[in-house]
Design a protein around this motif. Structure first.
Motif, PDB file in Angstrom:
ATOM      1  N   GLN A 146      -8.767   0.599   7.125  1.00 33.30           N
ATOM      2  CA  GLN A 146      -7.413   0.369   6.626  1.00 33.30           C
ATOM      3  C   GLN A 146      -6.372   0.803   7.651  1.00 33.30           C
TER       4      GLN A 146
ATOM      5  N   THR B 208      -7.746  -3.122  -0.758  1.00 31.24           N
ATOM      6  CA  THR B 208      -6.395  -3.033  -1.310  1.00 31.24           C
ATOM      7  C   THR B 208      -6.323  -3.694  -2.678  1.00 31.24           C
TER       8      THR B 208
ATOM      9  N   GLU C  19       0.826  -1.206   0.000  1.00 31.05           N
ATOM     10  CA  GLU C  19       0.000   0.000   0.000  1.00 31.05           C
ATOM     11  C   GLU C  19       0.863   1.261   0.000  1.00 31.05           C
TER      12      GLU C  19
END
Length: 331
Positions: A288, A134, A35
């Motif tokens: 997240q 993601t 990420e």
């Protein structure tokens, strides 16, 4: 292939690198590193194909994979690039996807504008594979503006999918009583559209009429009901055009959005669809951040000043801690 090699090859549009990164994310490996290495927005994107995530939900046997295969073909006929994340129940023996949706989605192996990935949805995850947000970001950054998510079937209170998608399409079929179960689960009222699939079967038109009558009584925006027969190849283009139109409208609305408009809509109590979407996005960002920093929750539960707070106050403390964590990492 190392992580660094995979990211470099991903940026060069190597589909094998995309597959490797998706596998790592699905397994919970290198998630934070992946990420952090990704850009914030796709580049070189066709403005005629706005970004969008569309969830397809329905009971087992309703024909979700067959419908999605037809929908893929219809979108490809108009030039769209499209990816599918097909969530199936997790096998107790192998831990993989039990049914393997790709088998039921016959698409050309030479068409690189289509990408399909089967994912295992563990029990208790509301019919969804973990870390889907993601994976969606990876696919869109790779060049697939439209991502379809097929769920393994939802039960009562299983509404997490709503926070992950722009549009939620519920598939029903005649003569099963599914509409009653979905209404009890609360998903019928959250759907953006309903598809009566297998419309060539007896009772399809009656079910569609019943659903339209029910939707007309519900407050808020009207939910369209489509009659689709994948076997006969009818009705799919109507759903495709509706999806494309809604995504384009959302893209235009986001471009013209300003803070005063949201402020006015909240002040008057008329919460707009855009405001709802922003709130859903905030929830996704919080989720997240929690995934990356689970120690924040541990500290709150161990801190004598917060551990015995009522749930609502503890939730506010968690939000404040997450905001502080985000500010410190972004500064």
């Amino acid at each position: 292939m190392t992580l660094e090699q995979a990211i470099t090859r991903f940026q060069a549009r190597d589909v094998r690198a995309l597959a490797r990164l998706l596998s790592w994310v699905a397994a919970g490996e290198f998630v934070a590193e992946i990420e952090a290495a990704l850009p914030q927005a796709p580049v070189d994107r066709d403005p005629r194909q706005p970004l969008g995530v569309v969830a397809i939900a329905g009971s087992a046997g309703v024909g979700k994979s067959t419908f999605i295969a037809r929908l893929i073909g219809s979108f490809r006929n108009t030039g769209w690039k499209i990816a599918v994340l097909a969530c199936d129940p997790e096998s107790a023996l192998t831990g993989g996807a039990l049914l393997g949706d790709r088998v039921r989605m016959p698409v050309s192996a030479t068409d690189h504008n289509i990408f399909i990935r089967s994912l295992a949805a563990p029990e208790g995850h509301q019919g969804l594979a973990p870390r889907l947000s993601t994976m969606v970001r990876l696919l869109q950054l790779f060049g697939f503006p439209l991502v379809l998510i097929e769920t393994a079937g939802l039960g009562q209170n299983d509404v997490q999918i709503r926070s992950l998608c722009d549009l939620l399409i519920l598939l029903l079929q005649p003569q099963t009583g599914d509409s009653i179960q979905w209404e009890k689960a609360g998903l019928l009222e959250m759907a953006d559209a309903v598809v009566v699939h297998k419309a060539d079967l007896p009772g399809a038109s009656e079910l569609a009429a019943q659903l339209r009558d029910e939707m007309a009584l519900a407050p808020g925006h009207q939910v369209p009901v489509f009659l689709v027969s994948s076997a006969a190849g009818t009705g799919v283009e109507d759903v495709r055009d509706w999806i494309a139109g809604r995504l384009q409208s959302r893209a235009s609305e986001r471009q013209g959005f300003d803070a005063k408009r949201l402020h006015d809509s909240v002040d008057t109590g008329a919460t707009t669809e855009l405001a709802d979407r922003l709130l859903q996005q905030a929830m996704l960002l919080f989720r997240q951040r929690l995934h990356r920093h689970p120690d924040i929750v541990v500290r709150l539960l161990q801190d004598p000043a917060t551990k015995d707070l009522p749930p609502d106050q503890l939730a506010l403390e968690l939000i404040q801690a997450l905001l502080q964590n985000y500010a410190s990492s972004s500064g």
